[in-house]
Scaffold this motif. Structure first.
Motif, short mmCIF file in Angstrom:
data_model
loop_
_atom_site.label_atom_id
_atom_site.label_comp_id
_atom_site.label_asym_id
_atom_site.label_seq_id
_atom_site.Cartn_x
_atom_site.Cartn_y
_atom_site.Cartn_z
N SER A 6 0.85 -1.19 0.00
CA SER A 6 0.00 0.00 0.00
C SER A 6 0.88 1.24 0.00
O SER A 6 1.85 1.30 0.76
CB SER A 6 -0.89 0.04 1.24
N ILE A 7 0.53 2.20 -0.83
CA ILE A 7 1.25 3.47 -0.84
C ILE A 7 0.24 4.60 -0.63
O ILE A 7 -0.91 4.49 -1.03
CB ILE A 7 2.07 3.71 -2.13
N GLY A 8 0.70 5.66 0.02
CA GLY A 8 -0.13 6.83 0.25
C GLY A 8 0.20 7.92 -0.74
O GLY A 8 1.38 8.19 -1.01
N VAL A 9 -0.83 8.53 -1.32
CA VAL A 9 -0.65 9.61 -2.29
C VAL A 9 -1.46 10.82 -1.86
O VAL A 9 -2.34 10.72 -1.00
CB VAL A 9 -1.07 9.16 -3.71
N ARG A 10 -1.16 11.95 -2.47
CA ARG A 10 -1.88 13.18 -2.14
C ARG A 10 -3.33 13.13 -2.61
O ARG A 10 -4.23 13.65 -1.94
CB ARG A 10 -1.17 14.39 -2.74
N ASP A 11 -3.57 12.53 -3.79
CA ASP A 11 -4.91 12.57 -4.36
C ASP A 11 -5.08 11.41 -5.33
O ASP A 11 -4.49 11.41 -6.42
CB ASP A 11 -5.13 13.90 -5.08
N THR A 12 -5.91 10.43 -4.98
CA THR A 12 -6.11 9.28 -5.86
C THR A 12 -6.77 9.68 -7.18
O THR A 12 -6.61 8.98 -8.18
CB THR A 12 -6.94 8.17 -5.18
N GLN A 33 -12.03 0.03 -6.53
CA GLN A 33 -12.02 1.47 -6.39
C GLN A 33 -13.13 1.90 -5.46
O GLN A 33 -14.27 1.48 -5.58
CB GLN A 33 -12.23 2.13 -7.77
N SER A 34 -12.75 2.73 -4.50
CA SER A 34 -13.71 3.38 -3.61
C SER A 34 -13.13 4.75 -3.32
O SER A 34 -11.97 5.01 -3.64
CB SER A 34 -13.91 2.56 -2.33
N PRO A 35 -13.89 5.65 -2.73
CA PRO A 35 -13.36 6.99 -2.49
C PRO A 35 -12.04 6.95 -1.73
O PRO A 35 -11.94 6.39 -0.64
CB PRO A 35 -14.46 7.68 -1.68
N GLY A 36 -10.99 7.49 -2.35
CA GLY A 36 -9.69 7.56 -1.70
C GLY A 36 -8.88 6.29 -1.74
O GLY A 36 -7.83 6.20 -1.10
N SER A 37 -9.31 5.27 -2.48
CA SER A 37 -8.60 4.00 -2.50
C SER A 37 -8.71 3.32 -3.87
O SER A 37 -9.80 3.20 -4.42
CB SER A 37 -9.18 3.07 -1.42
N LEU A 38 -7.55 2.88 -4.38
CA LEU A 38 -7.48 2.17 -5.66
C LEU A 38 -6.70 0.89 -5.46
O LEU A 38 -5.66 0.90 -4.81
CB LEU A 38 -6.75 3.04 -6.70
N GLY A 39 -7.17 -0.20 -6.04
CA GLY A 39 -6.46 -1.47 -5.92
C GLY A 39 -6.11 -2.00 -7.30
O GLY A 39 -6.99 -2.19 -8.14
N TYR A 40 -4.81 -2.25 -7.54
CA TYR A 40 -4.32 -2.70 -8.85
C TYR A 40 -3.75 -4.11 -8.78
O TYR A 40 -3.14 -4.50 -7.78
CB TYR A 40 -3.23 -1.76 -9.36
N GLY A 41 -3.93 -4.85 -9.86
CA GLY A 41 -3.36 -6.18 -9.97
C GLY A 41 -3.77 -6.83 -11.27
O GLY A 41 -4.36 -6.19 -12.14
N ALA A 42 -3.47 -8.12 -11.39
CA ALA A 42 -3.86 -8.89 -12.57
C ALA A 42 -5.14 -9.65 -12.26
O ALA A 42 -6.16 -9.45 -12.91
CB ALA A 42 -2.75 -9.84 -13.00
N GLN A 43 -5.12 -10.50 -11.26
CA GLN A 43 -6.32 -11.23 -10.86
C GLN A 43 -6.76 -10.88 -9.44
O GLN A 43 -7.93 -10.96 -9.11
CB GLN A 43 -6.09 -12.73 -10.98
N THR A 44 -5.80 -10.50 -8.62
CA THR A 44 -6.08 -10.02 -7.26
C THR A 44 -5.29 -8.74 -7.05
O THR A 44 -4.29 -8.48 -7.72
CB THR A 44 -5.68 -11.04 -6.18
N VAL A 45 -5.73 -7.94 -6.11
CA VAL A 45 -5.06 -6.67 -5.83
C VAL A 45 -3.71 -6.94 -5.17
O VAL A 45 -3.62 -7.66 -4.18
CB VAL A 45 -5.93 -5.77 -4.93
#
Length: 125
Positions: A6-12, A33-45
């Motif tokens: 998990s990484i923290g950013v100024r603005d998703t 994706q939900s407010p303030g949170s993004l999950g990336y991956g191929a089959q799982t985050v």
């Protein structure tokens, strides 16, 4: 060993177009994706990008970077180009890195928040 990072950013809202573009050539997409949170991956985050009150400050001497597996050399080139178009900064053009290994092909980018990212393909693997 790791399940996710998990990484923290100024603005998703700013980070999403960058990560969507940069990770697509590697076969990764936004799976959650939900407010303030993004999950990336191929089959799982495997990578969470979250709004944070105090994101880690950019420090090239910290040694912190994230390396993403690439399916081909061409996908490394496409990652680099897409990340630059989406607001990233060059931190090493696509190419062989003989210091890392005979078949180590990689490109390096800095994202809009200062995180150093790498895409890597090893033909021998």
């Amino acid at each position: 060993m790791l399940d996710h990072v998990s990484i923290g950013v100024r603005d998703t809202n700013v980070s999403k177009p960058f990560y969507d573009a940069a990770l697509k050539p590697l076969g990764y997409s936004c799976l959650s994706q939900s407010p303030g949170s993004l999950g990336y991956g191929a089959q799982t985050v495997a990578l969470w990008v979250n709004d944070a009150a105090r994101p880690v400050s950019s420090d090239e001497k910290s040694g912190l970077h994230f390396c993403f597996a690439a399916p081909t050399r061409q996908s490394v080139v496409a990652f680099h180009a897409a990340a630059l178009r989406a607001g990233g900064s060059d931190n090493g053009a696509p190419g062989l890195r003989a210091d890392y290994g005979e078949d180590y092909y990689a490109a390096f980018i800095v994202d809009p928040d200062g995180y150093r990212l790498e895409a890597y393909f090893n033909a021998a693997a």
